[in-house]
Scaffold this active site. Structure first.
Site, short mmCIF file in Angstrom:
data_model
loop_
_atom_site.label_atom_id
_atom_site.label_comp_id
_atom_site.label_asym_id
_atom_site.label_seq_id
_atom_site.Cartn_x
_atom_site.Cartn_y
_atom_site.Cartn_z
N CYS A 6 34.81 47.71 51.33
CA CYS A 6 35.94 46.73 51.15
C CYS A 6 35.86 46.39 49.75
CB CYS A 6 35.51 45.51 51.76
SG CYS A 6 35.78 45.54 53.58
N ASP A 29 32.42 61.34 47.93
CA ASP A 29 31.28 60.91 48.27
C ASP A 29 30.27 61.07 46.99
OD1 ASP A 29 29.40 60.58 51.27
OD2 ASP A 29 28.35 60.66 49.26
N HIS A 45 38.57 46.39 57.83
CA HIS A 45 37.30 46.49 57.85
C HIS A 45 36.71 46.63 59.49
CE1 HIS A 45 33.10 45.58 56.97
NE2 HIS A 45 32.92 45.07 58.13
N GLY A 90 22.68 57.57 61.87
CA GLY A 90 22.55 57.89 60.23
C GLY A 90 23.88 57.12 59.63
N HIS A 97 33.92 55.01 58.55
CA HIS A 97 34.44 56.25 57.49
C HIS A 97 34.14 57.52 58.14
CE1 HIS A 97 30.42 55.00 56.77
NE2 HIS A 97 30.01 56.33 56.37
N HIS A 99 33.54 61.24 57.36
CA HIS A 99 33.22 62.47 56.45
C HIS A 99 33.81 63.49 56.47
CE1 HIS A 99 29.21 60.31 55.27
NE2 HIS A 99 29.33 59.92 56.34
P1 AMP Z 1 27.06 56.89 56.30
O1 AMP Z 1 25.61 57.42 56.24
O2 AMP Z 1 27.72 57.68 57.37
O3 AMP Z 1 27.20 55.58 56.24
O4 AMP Z 1 27.59 57.46 55.00
C1 AMP Z 1 27.84 56.61 53.91
C2 AMP Z 1 28.03 57.54 52.68
O5 AMP Z 1 28.55 56.86 51.67
C3 AMP Z 1 26.94 58.42 52.07
O6 AMP Z 1 27.18 59.82 52.17
C4 AMP Z 1 26.73 58.06 50.55
O7 AMP Z 1 26.41 58.88 49.87
C5 AMP Z 1 28.16 57.37 50.54
N1 AMP Z 1 28.11 56.40 49.69
C6 AMP Z 1 27.20 55.31 49.20
N2 AMP Z 1 27.69 54.52 48.01
C7 AMP Z 1 28.94 55.23 47.74
C8 AMP Z 1 29.83 54.67 46.75
N3 AMP Z 1 29.56 53.79 45.96
N4 AMP Z 1 30.95 55.85 46.37
C9 AMP Z 1 30.94 56.87 47.20
N5 AMP Z 1 30.20 56.95 48.29
C10 AMP Z 1 29.01 56.31 48.64
ZN ZN Z 2 34.17 46.64 54.78
#
Ligand code: AMP
Ligand code: ZN
Length: 104
Positions: A6, A29, A45, A90, A97, A99
């Site tokens: 957010c 990422d 959200h 995970g 989000h 991926h």
């Molecule tokens: P998840 O494990 O599915 O919650 O994925 C979260 C993803 O967010 C991970 O792949 C992190 O590398 C990525 N991440 C964490 N902080 C940031 C950020 N500030 N900007 C971009 N990606 C991020």
């Molecule tokens: Zn949020």
């Protein structure tokens, strides 16, 4: 305090934005696990796939259509789309989000 995504959506935290419209933002990422690793994030959200409601149907569909559009623009030969759901699935960030991972 609002969640990290957010804050990114509200431009309170920096990110590398690849695409943005009224409802969705796509960022790189920060810790890529493939040559191309993008996060397709609804601006609403929603905590995870477990919290998606029937009214979110179109928004969730948009995430896939945006993935398809980016893959086409980037000429990706193939790609993976992944939702991590819950800590044990995970998921680290509790804001939905998708991926997009590809090695070109
Ligand atoms: P998840 O494990 O599915 O919650 O994925 C979260 C993803 O967010 C991970 O792949 C992190 O590398 C990525 N991440 C964490 N902080 C940031 C950020 N500030 N900007 C971009 N990606 C991020
Ligand atoms: Zn949020």
């Amino acid at each position: 305090m609002s969640c990290l995504f957010c804050q990114i959506i509200n431009k309170e935290k920096p990110s590398e934005i690849v695409f943005e419209n009224e409802k969705v933002i796509v960022i790189k990422d920060i810790n890529p696990k493939a040559l191309v690793h993008l996060l397709i994030i609804p601006k609403k959200h929603i905590v995870s796939v477990n919290e998606v409601e029937p009214e979110d149907r179109e928004l969730v569909g948009d995430l896939i259509l945006i993935a398809q559009k980016i893959a086409e623009e980037k000429n990706l030969a193939g790609y993976k789309l992944l939702f991590n759901v819950g800590r044990k699935g995970g998921q680290i960030i509790d804001h939905l989000h998708l991926h997009l991972l590809a090695n070109k």
